[in-house]
Every structure is written in C-alpha cells, then in structure tokens.
Design an enzyme around this catalytic site. Structure first.
Site, PDB file in Angstrom:
ATOM      1  N   HIS A   1       0.804  -1.237   0.000  1.00  0.00           N
ATOM      2  CA  HIS A   1       0.000   0.000   0.000  1.00  0.00           C
ATOM      3  C   HIS A   1       0.832   1.280   0.000  1.00  0.00           C
ATOM      4  O   HIS A   1       0.324   2.334  -0.375  1.00  0.00           O
ATOM      5  CB  HIS A   1      -0.932   0.037   1.214  1.00  0.00           C
ATOM      6  CG  HIS A   1      -2.045  -0.956   1.133  1.00  0.00           C
ATOM      7  ND1 HIS A   1      -2.940  -0.984   0.096  1.00  0.00           N
ATOM      8  CD2 HIS A   1      -2.397  -1.978   1.967  1.00  0.00           C
ATOM      9  CE1 HIS A   1      -3.810  -1.972   0.284  1.00  0.00           C
ATOM     10  NE2 HIS A   1      -3.491  -2.601   1.409  1.00  0.00           N
TER      11      HIS A   1
ATOM     12  N   HIS B   1      -6.740  -6.610  -0.787  1.00  0.00           N
ATOM     13  CA  HIS B   1      -6.784  -5.172  -1.083  1.00  0.00           C
ATOM     14  C   HIS B   1      -5.942  -4.817  -2.306  1.00  0.00           C
ATOM     15  O   HIS B   1      -4.924  -5.452  -2.564  1.00  0.00           O
ATOM     16  CB  HIS B   1      -6.274  -4.382   0.130  1.00  0.00           C
ATOM     17  CG  HIS B   1      -7.032  -4.668   1.389  1.00  0.00           C
ATOM     18  ND1 HIS B   1      -6.567  -5.535   2.359  1.00  0.00           N
ATOM     19  CD2 HIS B   1      -8.243  -4.236   1.815  1.00  0.00           C
ATOM     20  CE1 HIS B   1      -7.458  -5.611   3.340  1.00  0.00           C
ATOM     21  NE2 HIS B   1      -8.487  -4.834   3.042  1.00  0.00           N
TER      22      HIS B   1
ATOM     23  N   ASP C   1      -6.044 -12.184   3.515  1.00  0.00           N
ATOM     24  CA  ASP C   1      -7.277 -11.486   3.898  1.00  0.00           C
ATOM     25  C   ASP C   1      -8.395 -11.767   2.889  1.00  0.00           C
ATOM     26  O   ASP C   1      -9.494 -11.229   2.995  1.00  0.00           O
ATOM     27  CB  ASP C   1      -7.042  -9.973   4.100  1.00  0.00           C
ATOM     28  CG  ASP C   1      -6.030  -9.381   3.163  1.00  0.00           C
ATOM     29  OD1 ASP C   1      -5.682 -10.028   2.155  1.00  0.00           O
ATOM     30  OD2 ASP C   1      -5.573  -8.245   3.427  1.00  0.00           O
TER      31      ASP C   1
ATOM     32  N   ASP D   1      -3.356 -10.219  -2.545  1.00  0.00           N
ATOM     33  CA  ASP D   1      -3.931  -9.737  -1.290  1.00  0.00           C
ATOM     34  C   ASP D   1      -5.368  -9.279  -1.577  1.00  0.00           C
ATOM     35  O   ASP D   1      -5.683  -8.907  -2.712  1.00  0.00           O
ATOM     36  CB  ASP D   1      -3.088  -8.557  -0.776  1.00  0.00           C
ATOM     37  CG  ASP D   1      -3.513  -8.052   0.594  1.00  0.00           C
ATOM     38  OD1 ASP D   1      -2.926  -8.498   1.592  1.00  0.00           O
ATOM     39  OD2 ASP D   1      -4.445  -7.209   0.668  1.00  0.00           O
TER      40      ASP D   1
HETATM   41  C1  SP5 Z   1      -1.627  -5.085   3.952  1.00  0.00           C
HETATM   42  C2  SP5 Z   1      -3.130  -4.933   4.153  1.00  0.00           C
HETATM   43  O1  SP5 Z   1      -3.854  -5.906   4.028  1.00  0.00           O
HETATM   44  N1  SP5 Z   1      -3.603  -3.721   4.526  1.00  0.00           N
HETATM   45  C3  SP5 Z   1      -4.995  -3.490   4.671  1.00  0.00           C
HETATM   46  C4  SP5 Z   1      -5.340  -2.301   5.489  1.00  0.00           C
HETATM   47  C5  SP5 Z   1      -6.809  -2.080   5.589  1.00  0.00           C
HETATM   48  N2  SP5 Z   1      -7.168  -1.109   6.574  1.00  0.00           N
HETATM   49  C6  SP5 Z   1      -8.496  -0.588   6.633  1.00  0.00           C
HETATM   50  C7  SP5 Z   1      -9.558  -1.609   6.466  1.00  0.00           C
HETATM   51  C8  SP5 Z   1     -10.938  -1.006   6.639  1.00  0.00           C
HETATM   52  C9  SP5 Z   1     -11.967  -2.079   6.575  1.00  0.00           C
HETATM   53  N3  SP5 Z   1     -13.255  -1.593   6.995  1.00  0.00           N
HETATM   54  C10 SP5 Z   1     -14.198  -2.626   7.334  1.00  0.00           C
HETATM   55  C11 SP5 Z   1     -14.481  -2.645   8.786  1.00  0.00           C
HETATM   56  C12 SP5 Z   1     -15.301  -3.849   9.157  1.00  0.00           C
HETATM   57  N4  SP5 Z   1     -15.369  -4.005  10.586  1.00  0.00           N
HETATM   58 ZN    ZN Z   2      -4.832  -6.653   2.468  1.00  0.00          ZN
END
Ligand code: SP5
Ligand code: ZN
Length: 389
Positions: A201, A240, A325, A238
């Site tokens: 990221h 994301h 994830d 991943d």
């Molecule tokens: C490396 C990696 O996987 N980074 C991911 C970071 C994500 N951070 C914010 C995620 C927000 C998700 N929102 C949903 C909340 C449900 N409880």
């Molecule tokens: Zn991720």
C-alpha cells in the site's frame, strides 16, 4: 519451501483507528508468530531461515538503504526513522505509544491550483503529510521492523539470483571452503519472504494500509541491479488493491502489475479496471476487481485471466504479493475463500510463472491469526506442486 524470517519483524506493534475506535492493529506480531509455528512444526516440509538485519555489515546496510531510496523519498524515509524519537524527546508520545496523523495534505476545489508539495514545519502535521490513513502508526520499533522486513525481500532476491561479486550482503561471511560448497548448490527456484510490516500500500512518500516500505519494490530494485532491463511481473493476491505498487510502476513498461482485489474496498480510491498505466506504461497495469462475497468459483475465473496476462508478458522474474485477507472469516477482507481452496488457487497461480523462471513470494496481509498457518500451508502445497507454464 524456503522461507526467510527476521525476529525484528515481530517488534512493531501499533494501534489503528477503525470504525470510530482506536484498537490494537489487526496487523499484529501474532500473525507472524502463527505463520512461524506452522512452518516450523515437526511434520513441516518447509525450512525457515533466520536472518538478522541488525548484524549485517555496514556496507550491506548501506546497500539496502540505497535500494530502498530508489523507490522512497528521502524526507519520507527520514520521517519514518526519526518521528518517534522526536516526539518522544518533547514528551508528545508515551514510550509505548503510536503516532497517528491528524491532518492530511488535501486537494482543493480550485482547478490547477495545488497545495504546497513541501513537508509542513509543524511536527504534528508531518505525520499526516507522510501517511494516507490512520491504520499505519509509528511506534518506537516501527523502523527496526520495517528495515528488517525490507531486508528479507532484498536477501530473497540475492538468494534466488546469487550475485557474482562477493562484496554483496550476506548475513555472515562464510569460510572459503563453505563458500565453494555454497556456490555448488543451485539456487532455489522460488522462496517466501515473511515480511512484516507488509508493503504493497505505501507509495514513494506515504505510509498506509499497515505499510511503510514497499517490499515488492525493494525486490524489484534489487533484481534490477543485476538485470537492468528484464521484464518483471507482479501478481498481487492480497484482498486489497496494492495502490503503492501500482503507483511506483504505473509509467514503467518493464514491470507488469496484475491485481485481484475486492471491488470498492480499501484503499477505495484505486483499483478500478480503467487504471491501465500511463505513457510508456500504458497497458502494463491490470486491475481485476472482484465483488465482495465472491467465492472460489468466481475467484478462479478471474485468476485465470490474471495468469494469462502474466504469461502473455513473458516475464523473466515473477513476484507474488500474497495476502490471506481473502479468507472467508477475515475481519477486514470480504471474499469467501476457504482454507482448502488455497491449494487450488496457488496451483493455478503457479501457471503464471514461465518455465525456468524464478519467483519470489512476499507476504502482505491476512488477519485471522488462528487460521493463517493452515491457510499458508495449503497455499504452499499448491504452489510447490503447481507447474510452471
Ligand atoms: C496489507 C493490508 O492488508 N492492509 C490493509 C489495510 C486495511 N485497513 C483498513 C480496512 C478497513 C476495513 N473496513 C471494514 C471494517 C469492518 N469491521
Ligand atoms: Zn490486504
């Protein structure tokens, strides 16, 4: 399979602000502990090699830092290394505290007017200038873990492609007879770096999504010192979108970035299929967003597409950004992939690697600590058994 680990990667431990609460960050040392226990279990066929950034010779440390500096701004790297002690000296943060941003550099509504690109003088503001979210806090050992994590990617490439010159960093200087023996052993064709913190990221000057230094970019820069013009493919699995990796290579036709990720999910502003690269890099960025709640069937279809893209590019080196994830119970990911599915996914993904081409698997996210070990073992089974093209 060989996995590289550094105990310093366990030190970093922060809080994140999520859903109106500050909580211990999902990206925790327990994740790595769980993975290590699985890989080191008595019946495991995998080997964990322990490295230590701290005990590297100065020349190797300098070389790694130079490599990191090829992708990250000097002011940003200085910030990561110093912000905690600066705040601490002024008593602005507790010894066990985490620094999170309070104000970001923001766009204005005035056309063609951009806010100052300079780092602000204000010590609080700088935390926002060098970050894009509130999940990526900086505590006292964040840099120590970050540099150890980056070193794994750097050493991983050196293990896959042993440099001819003996001046390049190894953890210990082997005795001459060992060196001869080592030279006789062929390098592995694939290996796993247990990077923590993750990297996909963060871009050149902003931490975010639990990432500080882009470990995939470290691997690519390291590889390029030996093969300056070779084609490199990044397959990002991943949950994301790897906005940082995308951005670093967006204009670069020698790096193909292919990502399968949750559509309309974090980091929200990137990852659309319409983002295809710019200038000479046009056509070398492939985003394959997939609807949340997708199961393994839909995932496999889009994975086939990703594999075809990578093969068509004919890369000389493949880097995989691997996150768990995508798992069905993940607290921040939203696919429906089960433990047993990872074997088939990895077997299929391995088809992206052309015959005779080496690959580096870099750890990114995955937050169900109790299942991380099993999920990784399932994935590694498929990856090792899967055939290259
Ligand atoms: C490396 C990696 O996987 N980074 C991911 C970071 C994500 N951070 C914010 C995620 C927000 C998700 N929102 C949903 C909340 C449900 N409880
Ligand atoms: Zn991720």
């Amino acid at each position: 399979m060989l996995a590289l680990h550094d105990a310093d990667c366990l030190l970093h431990e922060t809080v994140e602000f999520i859903g109106a609460k500050a909580i211990p960050a999902h990206e925790s040392p327990a994740r790595l502990q769980a993975i290590l226990s699985a890989l080191k279990a008595p019946d495991s066929s995998h080997q964990v090699q322990e490295l230590s950034y701290t005990s590297l010779p100065e020349t190797a440390k300098n070389d790694l830092f130079t490599t990191i500096s090829q992708n990250h701004d000097a002011g940003y790297l200085h910030h990561l290394q110093t912000v905690f002690s600066t705040w601490r000296d002024k008593d602005l943060v507790e010894a066990d505290g985490s620094i999170l941003p309070e104000c970001w550099r923001f766009p204005t509504s005035i056309k063609d007017y951009h806010v100052s690109p300079q780092a602000p003088r204000d010590i609080y503001a700088r935390a926002g200038f060098y970050a894009f979210d509130m999940s990526t806090g900086i505590m006292k050992t964040t840099w120590q873990s970050t540099i150890a994590s980056a070193n794994l990617a750097y050493q991983g490439v050196h293990t896959l492609f042993p440099p001819s010159s003996s001046s390049i960093a190894t953890t210990t200087s082997p005795a001459p007879e060992e060196a001869t023996e080592e030279a006789a052993t062929p390098p592995p064709t694939t290996l796993l770096t247990l990077c923590r913190p993750p990297g996909h990221h963060c871009d050149g000057a902003r931490a975010g999504g639990y990432c500080y230094v882009n470990n995939v970019a470290v691997a690519i820069s390291t590889y390029r010192t030996q093969f300056p013009t070779a084609r490199i493919a990044v397959l990002d699995l991943d949950f994301h979108h790897g906005n940082g990796t995308q951005e670093l290579y967006y204009a670069d036709p020698s790096v193909l970035y292919v990502s399968i990720h949750g559509e309309h999910e974090f980091p929200y502003y990137t990852g659309a299929a319409t983002e295809t690269g710019i200038g000479e890099g046009e056509g070398f960025n492939v985003n394959l967003p997939l609807a949340p709640e997708s199961g393994v069937g839909a995932y496999m279809e889009v994975l086939d597409k990703a594999v075809r893209e990578v093969r068509g590019f004919e890369p000389a080196f493949v880097v995989v950004s691997l996150g768990f994830d995508t798992y069905e119970l993940d607290p921040i990911g939203r696919f429906r992939i089960a433990t047993g599915d990872y074997e088939g996914i990895a077997r299929r993904a391995k088809g992206a690697v052309p015959e005779g081409v080496r690959s580096l698997v870099v750890l990114e996210g995955g937050y169900v600590v109790e299942k991380l070990g099993e999920n990784l073992l399932s994935w590694l089974k498929g990856w090792e058994e899967g055939t290259e093209e």
